[in-house]
Every structure is written in structure tokens, then in C-alpha cells.
Design a protein around this motif. Structure first.
Motif, PDB file in Angstrom:
ATOM      1  N   LEU A  15       0.812  -0.924  -0.111  1.00  0.00           N
ATOM      2  CA  LEU A  15       0.103  -0.457   0.179  1.00  0.00           C
ATOM      3  C   LEU A  15       1.519   1.151   0.224  1.00  0.00           C
ATOM      4  O   LEU A  15       1.805   0.978   1.171  1.00  0.00           O
ATOM      5  N   HIS A  16       0.786   2.480  -1.005  1.00  0.00           N
ATOM      6  CA  HIS A  16       1.704   3.413  -1.105  1.00  0.00           C
ATOM      7  C   HIS A  16       0.402   4.443  -1.042  1.00  0.00           C
ATOM      8  O   HIS A  16      -0.544   4.295  -0.969  1.00  0.00           O
ATOM      9  N   MET A  17       1.074   5.430   0.166  1.00  0.00           N
ATOM     10  CA  MET A  17       0.390   6.231   1.032  1.00  0.00           C
ATOM     11  C   MET A  17       0.641   7.328   0.363  1.00  0.00           C
ATOM     12  O   MET A  17       2.053   7.597   0.435  1.00  0.00           O
ATOM     13  N   GLN A  18       0.504   8.533  -0.393  1.00  0.00           N
ATOM     14  CA  GLN A  18       0.743   9.703  -1.004  1.00  0.00           C
ATOM     15  C   GLN A  18      -0.683  10.482  -0.784  1.00  0.00           C
ATOM     16  O   GLN A  18      -1.615  10.068  -0.569  1.00  0.00           O
ATOM     17  N   LEU A  19      -0.076  11.690  -0.791  1.00  0.00           N
ATOM     18  CA  LEU A  19      -1.138  13.358  -0.475  1.00  0.00           C
ATOM     19  C   LEU A  19      -2.324  13.506  -1.697  1.00  0.00           C
ATOM     20  O   LEU A  19      -2.931  13.067  -1.830  1.00  0.00           O
ATOM     21  N   SER A  20      -1.713  13.864  -3.164  1.00  0.00           N
ATOM     22  CA  SER A  20      -1.920  14.017  -4.630  1.00  0.00           C
ATOM     23  C   SER A  20      -1.909  12.851  -5.517  1.00  0.00           C
ATOM     24  O   SER A  20      -1.017  11.911  -5.716  1.00  0.00           O
ATOM     25  N   GLY A  21      -3.247  12.986  -6.417  1.00  0.00           N
ATOM     26  CA  GLY A  21      -2.745  12.181  -7.597  1.00  0.00           C
ATOM     27  C   GLY A  21      -3.093  12.785  -9.058  1.00  0.00           C
ATOM     28  O   GLY A  21      -2.733  12.040  -9.617  1.00  0.00           O
ATOM     29  N   GLY A  22      -2.678  13.567  -8.548  1.00  0.00           N
ATOM     30  CA  GLY A  22      -2.289  14.669  -9.845  1.00  0.00           C
ATOM     31  C   GLY A  22      -1.039  14.764 -10.686  1.00  0.00           C
ATOM     32  O   GLY A  22       0.374  13.848  -9.964  1.00  0.00           O
ATOM     33  N   PHE A  23      -1.108  14.996 -11.467  1.00  0.00           N
ATOM     34  CA  PHE A  23       0.515  15.206 -12.227  1.00  0.00           C
ATOM     35  C   PHE A  23       1.714  16.081 -10.927  1.00  0.00           C
ATOM     36  O   PHE A  23       1.760  17.033 -10.373  1.00  0.00           O
ATOM     37  N   LYS A  38       4.585   0.254 -13.540  1.00  0.00           N
ATOM     38  CA  LYS A  38       4.056  -1.351 -14.454  1.00  0.00           C
ATOM     39  C   LYS A  38       5.401  -2.779 -14.730  1.00  0.00           C
ATOM     40  O   LYS A  38       4.572  -3.205 -15.381  1.00  0.00           O
ATOM     41  N   TYR A  39       6.449  -1.870 -13.757  1.00  0.00           N
ATOM     42  CA  TYR A  39       6.990  -3.037 -13.911  1.00  0.00           C
ATOM     43  C   TYR A  39       6.925  -3.881 -12.304  1.00  0.00           C
ATOM     44  O   TYR A  39       8.131  -4.695 -12.424  1.00  0.00           O
ATOM     45  N   SER A  40       6.397  -3.097 -11.354  1.00  0.00           N
ATOM     46  CA  SER A  40       6.226  -3.952 -10.098  1.00  0.00           C
ATOM     47  C   SER A  40       6.105  -5.646  -9.964  1.00  0.00           C
ATOM     48  O   SER A  40       4.822  -6.201 -10.846  1.00  0.00           O
ATOM     49  N   GLN A  41       6.808  -6.557  -9.036  1.00  0.00           N
ATOM     50  CA  GLN A  41       6.478  -7.911  -9.225  1.00  0.00           C
ATOM     51  C   GLN A  41       5.245  -8.047  -7.850  1.00  0.00           C
ATOM     52  O   GLN A  41       4.849  -8.877  -7.793  1.00  0.00           O
ATOM     53  N   ASP A  42       5.244  -6.715  -7.162  1.00  0.00           N
ATOM     54  CA  ASP A  42       4.059  -6.619  -6.338  1.00  0.00           C
ATOM     55  C   ASP A  42       2.812  -6.333  -6.542  1.00  0.00           C
ATOM     56  O   ASP A  42       2.867  -5.861  -7.870  1.00  0.00           O
ATOM     57  N   GLN A  43       2.156  -6.388  -5.642  1.00  0.00           N
ATOM     58  CA  GLN A  43       0.979  -5.860  -5.693  1.00  0.00           C
ATOM     59  C   GLN A  43       0.244  -4.915  -5.065  1.00  0.00           C
ATOM     60  O   GLN A  43       0.434  -5.071  -4.246  1.00  0.00           O
ATOM     61  N   ASN A  44       0.672  -3.832  -5.959  1.00  0.00           N
ATOM     62  CA  ASN A  44       0.453  -1.873  -5.176  1.00  0.00           C
ATOM     63  C   ASN A  44      -0.789  -1.286  -5.388  1.00  0.00           C
ATOM     64  O   ASN A  44      -1.270  -1.810  -6.361  1.00  0.00           O
ATOM     65  N   VAL A  45      -1.028  -1.538  -4.174  1.00  0.00           N
ATOM     66  CA  VAL A  45      -2.655  -0.076  -4.387  1.00  0.00           C
ATOM     67  C   VAL A  45      -2.133   1.003  -3.503  1.00  0.00           C
ATOM     68  O   VAL A  45      -1.386   1.228  -2.928  1.00  0.00           O
ATOM     69  N   PHE A  46      -2.634   2.018  -4.236  1.00  0.00           N
ATOM     70  CA  PHE A  46      -2.223   3.572  -3.749  1.00  0.00           C
ATOM     71  C   PHE A  46      -3.852   3.679  -3.466  1.00  0.00           C
ATOM     72  O   PHE A  46      -4.497   4.271  -3.729  1.00  0.00           O
ATOM     73  N   VAL A  47      -2.681   4.724  -3.098  1.00  0.00           N
ATOM     74  CA  VAL A  47      -4.402   5.763  -1.557  1.00  0.00           C
ATOM     75  C   VAL A  47      -4.133   6.732  -1.601  1.00  0.00           C
ATOM     76  O   VAL A  47      -2.640   7.206  -1.427  1.00  0.00           O
ATOM     77  N   PHE A  48      -4.550   8.153  -1.939  1.00  0.00           N
ATOM     78  CA  PHE A  48      -4.631   9.426  -2.479  1.00  0.00           C
ATOM     79  C   PHE A  48      -5.043   9.914  -1.139  1.00  0.00           C
ATOM     80  O   PHE A  48      -6.613  10.224  -0.871  1.00  0.00           O
ATOM     81  N   LEU A  49      -4.462  10.635  -0.069  1.00  0.00           N
ATOM     82  CA  LEU A  49      -5.015  11.172   1.297  1.00  0.00           C
ATOM     83  C   LEU A  49      -5.847  12.509   0.832  1.00  0.00           C
ATOM     84  O   LEU A  49      -7.438  11.860   1.130  1.00  0.00           O
ATOM     85  N   PHE A  50      -5.865  12.800   0.519  1.00  0.00           N
ATOM     86  CA  PHE A  50      -6.581  14.724  -0.402  1.00  0.00           C
ATOM     87  C   PHE A  50      -7.349  14.770  -1.254  1.00  0.00           C
ATOM     88  O   PHE A  50      -8.094  15.371  -1.627  1.00  0.00           O
ATOM     89  N   GLU A  51      -6.603  14.303  -2.629  1.00  0.00           N
ATOM     90  CA  GLU A  51      -7.186  13.916  -3.722  1.00  0.00           C
ATOM     91  C   GLU A  51      -6.544  13.134  -5.044  1.00  0.00           C
ATOM     92  O   GLU A  51      -5.757  13.103  -4.251  1.00  0.00           O
ATOM     93  N   GLY A  52      -7.823  13.580  -5.817  1.00  0.00           N
ATOM     94  CA  GLY A  52      -7.229  12.577  -6.804  1.00  0.00           C
ATOM     95  C   GLY A  52      -6.188  12.942  -8.189  1.00  0.00           C
ATOM     96  O   GLY A  52      -5.879  14.326  -7.567  1.00  0.00           O
ATOM     97  N   GLY A  53      -6.453  13.149  -9.523  1.00  0.00           N
ATOM     98  CA  GLY A  53      -6.107  13.914 -10.251  1.00  0.00           C
ATOM     99  C   GLY A  53      -5.852  12.985 -11.927  1.00  0.00           C
ATOM    100  O   GLY A  53      -6.008  11.774 -11.189  1.00  0.00           O
ATOM    101  N   CYS A  54      -5.359  12.945 -12.507  1.00  0.00           N
ATOM    102  CA  CYS A  54      -4.497  13.172 -13.667  1.00  0.00           C
ATOM    103  C   CYS A  54      -3.630  11.281 -14.001  1.00  0.00           C
ATOM    104  O   CYS A  54      -4.376  10.751 -14.056  1.00  0.00           O
ATOM    105  N   VAL A  55      -2.721  11.516 -12.449  1.00  0.00           N
ATOM    106  CA  VAL A  55      -2.028  10.580 -12.633  1.00  0.00           C
ATOM    107  C   VAL A  55      -3.131   9.097 -12.090  1.00  0.00           C
ATOM    108  O   VAL A  55      -3.155   7.952 -12.661  1.00  0.00           O
ATOM    109  N   ALA A  56      -3.791   9.308 -10.843  1.00  0.00           N
ATOM    110  CA  ALA A  56      -4.847   8.856 -10.487  1.00  0.00           C
ATOM    111  C   ALA A  56      -6.437   7.872 -10.984  1.00  0.00           C
ATOM    112  O   ALA A  56      -6.169   6.949 -11.528  1.00  0.00           O
ATOM    113  N   ASP A  57      -6.011   8.870 -12.312  1.00  0.00           N
ATOM    114  CA  ASP A  57      -7.100   8.722 -13.432  1.00  0.00           C
ATOM    115  C   ASP A  57      -6.622   7.272 -14.326  1.00  0.00           C
ATOM    116  O   ASP A  57      -7.146   6.055 -14.341  1.00  0.00           O
ATOM    117  N   GLU A  58      -4.932   7.431 -14.861  1.00  0.00           N
ATOM    118  CA  GLU A  58      -4.552   7.013 -15.604  1.00  0.00           C
ATOM    119  C   GLU A  58      -4.299   5.398 -14.643  1.00  0.00           C
ATOM    120  O   GLU A  58      -4.136   4.312 -15.558  1.00  0.00           O
TER     121      GLU A  58
END
Length: 364
Positions: free
Chosen positions: A4-12, A24-44
Motif C-alpha cells: 500500500l502506497h500512502m500519498q497526498l495527491s494523484g495529480g500531475f 508497471k514493472y513491479s512484481q508486487d501487488q500495489n495499492v495506491f491511496v491518495f489522502l486529499f485528492e485525485g487527479g490525472c495520474v490517479a485516473d490513469e
């Protein structure tokens, strides 16, 4: 591993973009949590099928966010929690999660000057206290450069063995070397924010200071608060015909392929320098000041030129040297050196090193 990755914003932005590329190249199962807001990267990320959560948390209370994080951890059977930002609320949530899920491994991902990231005054004091508390229970720290590791050690003296340097990576499938058709003038490119700390004004002054026989054309790709001032300065110095302000662009690779040299005139110490590596991967030698992590990327005289003094005159000298290399053809050797150095920073290498860290039972 379920990470699980803790981040603040999913914007550019650098952290979110890097995380997307690593996943994209990780062997792990990744989960992303954006605390305050999403954005273009989160949408991608969502469009690519990556688990993404945007909490839209309140800046005043973390009670709801704590429970949401805990629910997400339990839903995805999280093994590893990675904290990406030096944020007061994130530290508090991290301490809560470790208490509720004591078997989870914690990693503090250090993306910048950690001393500066803590802030000043009473807020800085509290952040430092919380950071040390989180670090003490963490499996380890991940620093994006030796320079950043050094700043982290100022907060946690004596913990050298607990912090691993894992350089940021570039997708070399996207940024590939091409042999350029050289012209009789030096094509210079800068990519980044046009703000005071990035030193764009120094580059404009340097162009004005060049000897008359040094022919150049400069392309600024990016935007920022200093844009109008830089345009005014170029006109005032009479070099506006040598400078083109291209604005923000999603065609950065095309600009890199059309240039001869990349100039990064930042005044501030850089934690890494991803745009420099992207440029080198395409075969561009680089010119910069010897600040922060830049000397870890470039050896002066091999992949480009560096100067200790942050000075427009010194910048002009380096540009003149590169123009001479263009004229005598020796720029080609420097271009090949740049490509070779960029291979060290392959995103696949970054993803593999992170996986190895997450799998380790304990840090020595």
C-alpha cells in the motif's frame, strides 16, 4: 507482496508519476491511496486496472481517514505500507496502522531534502518528532539518492544501515537514443517549471553573455510563475530571437530528440533529476550546477559539464564548451556516454530493487 502506497495527491507530480511507472514493472501487488485528492495520474492508474482510492480527507481531522486506510489494508491483505510524504497527518495515520496491523512492514520513502520537508517553527518540531517515531518502527528508509539519504540522516543520526538508496528510474522503452542530424548552431533545451529556484533567468543571462561566434537556439518547455519575467528579461537583453518559450507540452520526447544539449540551471539542490536522466537516455549531454544529487548523475567532462558556482557566467562558459564540441564533432562521444549512464537508472532496475527490499525479513 501486497504493498500500500500512502500519498497526498494523484495529480500531475513527480511522486505520483514515478509510482505509476514503477507499478508497471513491479512484481508486487500495489495499492495506491491518495489522502486529499485525485487527479490525472490517479485516473490513469484506475484506467490501467490498478487499485486506487481517493479519500478526499479533511485537513482538520484524520479520524475518518484512519478507518478508511485500515479497511483498505484489510481488504487487500496488505503486507507492506510505504509512506511517500513527510506530512503530519500521514505520520499519524501510519502510527495508527502499525498499531492495528503490527505485522505490516513500514518503509519511509524519501523523495527530497528531508530536513526541508519537515517545515519550520513549531510545525517543524512536531513533524520531526513524528518522523523519528515512524522511522523507529519502520523496516527501513528508501532514499532516491545519496544526497537525500544524507538529509534523512540529519533527522535520524546513526541509522545509515537502515536507509537504502534506490535511484529513481526512467522507462528506457520510452526514452531511446537517436543519432541527431547536427546543425551549425547548438540547440539547447530546458524542461521543467519556470520558477525562480529552477534558474531559468540564469540561462537567459548566460545566452546574453555568450561570445558572438557561439550560435545557439534555446527552447523552454514548461510553464510557471516566472514565465512573464523571463520573457521580459529576454527582450530586455536582446536575445528574444534566440529563445522560444514553448509552454507545457506532452511531447517532451520530440523536443529532446530535436536538441543537442540539455541545460538544467537550478539554483536549488535537487533530490534526483528525472528530466536529466530522460534527456541522457535520448543521447543528450547535460549542463548543470553541482547541486544536490546532480553529481551522482553526471560526471563533468564525460556525460556533460558541471560547475560548482551558481553563476550565469559559468553557465555561459559551459555552453561555449559544448558549442566547441558540436563544431569539432566530439559531442558524439559525450552523447554516447550519456546514454550509457542513463542505463543505470532503468525503471525496471528500480522496481526490482524495491521488491527485494519489501521481501527482506529485517534490515541489518
Amino acid at each position: 507482496m501486497n504493498v500500500l502506497h500512502m500519498q497526498l495527491s494523484g495529480g500531475f507530480g513527480g511522486i505520483a508519476t514515478l509510482s505509476r511507472e514503477i507499478s508497471k514493472y513491479s512484481q508486487d501487488q500495489n495499492v495506491f491511496v491518495f489522502l486529499f485528492e485525485g487527479g490525472c495520474v490517479a485516473d490513469e492508474m484506475k484506467a490501467e486496472g490498478i487499485p486506487v482510492y481517493v479519500l478526499n480527507a479533511s485537513h482538520k481531522s484524520d479520524r475518518k481517514a484512519k478507518q478508511e486506510y485500515l479497511d483498505i489494508c484489510r481488504k487487500h491483505n496488505i503486507d507492506v505500507i510505504v509512506s511517500h510524504t513527510g506530512c503530519f497527518m500521514e505520520f499519524r495515520i501510519l502510527l495508527f496502522l502499525k498499531k492495528k496491523i503490527p505485522t505490516a512492514k513500514i518503509f519511509m520513502y524519501e523523495h527530497c531534502d528531508m530536513v526541508g520537508a519537515m517545515g519550520v517553527g513549531w510545525k517543524g518540531i512536531v513533524n520531526r518528532m513524528l518522523y523519528r517515531k515512524c522511522f523507529s518502527m519502520a523496516q527501513g528508509g528508501i532514499a532516491i539518492s545519496k544526497y537525500v539519504k544524507g538529509t534523512a540522516l540529519q533527522l535520524t543520526p546513526g541509522e545509515d544501515s537502515k536507509i537504502e538508496v534506490v535511484y529513481n528510474g526512467v522507462d528506457l522503452d520510452k526514452f531511446q537514443y537517436i543519432k541527431r542530424e547536427r546543425k551549425d548552431y547548438l540547440r539547447i533545451i530546458y524542461v521543467g517549471r519556470i520558477v525562480p529556484e529552477k534558474g531559468c533567468d540564469l540561462l537567459i543571462q548566460a545566452i546574453s553573455d555568450l561570445p558572438q561566434n557561439v550560435k545557439v537556439k534555446v527552447f523552454f518547455v514548461g510553464e510557471g510563475t516566472d514565465m512573464l519575467e523571463c520573457k521580459r528579461m529576454a527582450a530586455e537583453l536582446g536575445v528574444q530571437d534566440k529563445i522560444s518559450f514553448e509552454g507545457k507540452s506532452n511531447r517532451v520526447r520530440d523536443y529532446l530528440y530535436a536538441a543537442d544539449v540539455f541545460v538544467h540551471p537550478a539554483r536549488c539542490p535537487e533530490g534526483f533529476g528525472i528530466t536529466l536522466v530522460e534527456a541522457m537516455a535520448t543521447g543528450l549531454p547535460c549542463i548543470a550546477f553541482e547541486k544536490g544529487a546532480i553529481p551522482e548523475l553526471i560526471t563533468s567532462g564525460r556525460e556533460g559539464f558541471l560547475e560548482k558556482d551558481v553563476d550565469a557566467g559559468k553557465l555561459a562558459e559551459m555552453i561555449s564548451q559544448m558549442y566547441e564540441k558540436l563544431c569539432d564533432g566530439s559531442i558524439e562521444a559525450m552523447s554516447r556516454n550519456a546514454v550509457e549512464k542513463a542505463r543505470i537508472f532503468d525503471i525496471k532496475v528500480t522496481a526490482h530493487k524495491l521488491h527485494e527490499l519489501y521481501e527482506m525479513e529485517e534490515r541489518i
